[in-house]
Design an enzyme around this catalytic site. Structure first.
Site, short mmCIF file in Angstrom:
data_model
loop_
_atom_site.label_atom_id
_atom_site.label_comp_id
_atom_site.label_asym_id
_atom_site.label_seq_id
_atom_site.Cartn_x
_atom_site.Cartn_y
_atom_site.Cartn_z
CG HIS A 108 50.91 50.00 38.53
ND1 HIS A 108 50.81 50.35 37.19
CD2 HIS A 108 50.02 50.79 39.19
CE1 HIS A 108 49.91 51.30 37.06
NE2 HIS A 108 49.40 51.58 38.25
CG HIS A 149 51.05 43.73 34.34
ND1 HIS A 149 51.90 44.14 33.35
CD2 HIS A 149 50.62 44.86 34.94
CE1 HIS A 149 51.99 45.45 33.36
NE2 HIS A 149 51.21 45.92 34.32
#
Length: 187
Positions: A108, A149
Site C-alpha cells: 500500500h 505493518h
C-alpha cells in the site's frame, strides 16, 4: 545481539507506539478509509474504467498506470515471499492478514507513493499533487496505526514507490511508442 536483531526490536517497539487503540473510534474509521483507499483492486478497476471511457493521452496513462501498478504488486509480493516477515498482531484488516500474511514491504505504501510521484508528470494543479503526497504518507501511517505493518515495512514501501514512480515517468514515452506499434487498438 546482532545489529539487525536490535534494529528489528526497535522497529517493533516504535511501531507498537504508533498503534491507535480501539477506543479512538473516529480516528480509526478515518485511518481505515485511508488504508482502503489504496487497495489495488479499487485502483485497477478505476483505471480500467478511465481507459474504457477516455481517449488519447488520458487513456494511455490509465493503461500505463494499470500495467505499472500490476508490475509493482508482483515485485512487492516477490520481496514479501522472499523475506516472509509476519504481520504485527492485530484484529483489524483480516482480508489483508488472510490473503497476504507477509508484512515487508508495504504494498500500500509503495503503491500510494508511486501514484504520488507519477502525479508530478501529469498536468495537475500543484495542490492536487500536494494532496496526493499527503495521502501517500497517510496511507503508510494508517497501515502502522492499524497494526498491519511495522514502520520499516512502510518506509521501504515508500522508497520502492519513489523509485518505481520515477522509473514510470522515464518509461512512459517508451511504453506509448511501443504500445502504439504493437497494440494500437488498446491505445
Amino acid at each position: 545481539m546482532s545489529s539487525l536483531k536490535k534494529l528489528l526490536q526497535w522497529d517493533e517497539k516504535f511501531s507498537r507506539e504508533m498503534i491507535l487503540d480501539e477506543k479512538h473510534k473516529l480516528p480509526r474509521l478515518f485511518l481505515q478509509f485511508i488504508s482502503h483507499s489504496c487497495d489495488s483492486w479499487y485502483w485497477l478497476v478505476g483505471l480500467v474504467l478511465v481507459w474504457a471511457f477516455t481517449k488519447g493521452e488520458t487513456r494511455q496513462m490509465a493503461l500505463f498506470l494499470a500495467f505499472g501498478l500490476g508490475l509493482l504488486a508482483v515485485f512487492v509480493l516477490g520481496v514479501k515471499f522472499l523475506v516472509r516477515r509476519a504481520r504485527p498482531e492485530g484484529e483489524w484488516g483480516q482480508i489483508y492478514r488472510s490473503t497476504d500474511p507477509h508484512s515487508f514491504p508495504s504494498g500500500h505504501a509503495a503503491r500510494a507513493m508511486a501514484i504520488a510521484v507519477i502525479s508530478l508528470s501529469l498536468d495537475l494543479a500543484w495542490w492536487i499533487v500536494l494532496l496526493l503526497f499527503v495521502w501517500a504518507v497517510l496511507v503508510g501511517l494508517s497501515r502502522i496505526s492499524l497494526s498491519l505493518h511495522y514502520f520499516s515495512d512502510v518506509l521501504v514501501g515508500w522508497l520502492i514507490g519513489l523509485l518505481s514512480g520515477w522509473l514510470a515517468i522515464l518509461l512512459f514515452p517508451v511504453f506509448v511508442r511501443l504500445g502504439n506499434q504493437v497494440f494500437p487498438a488498446l491505445f
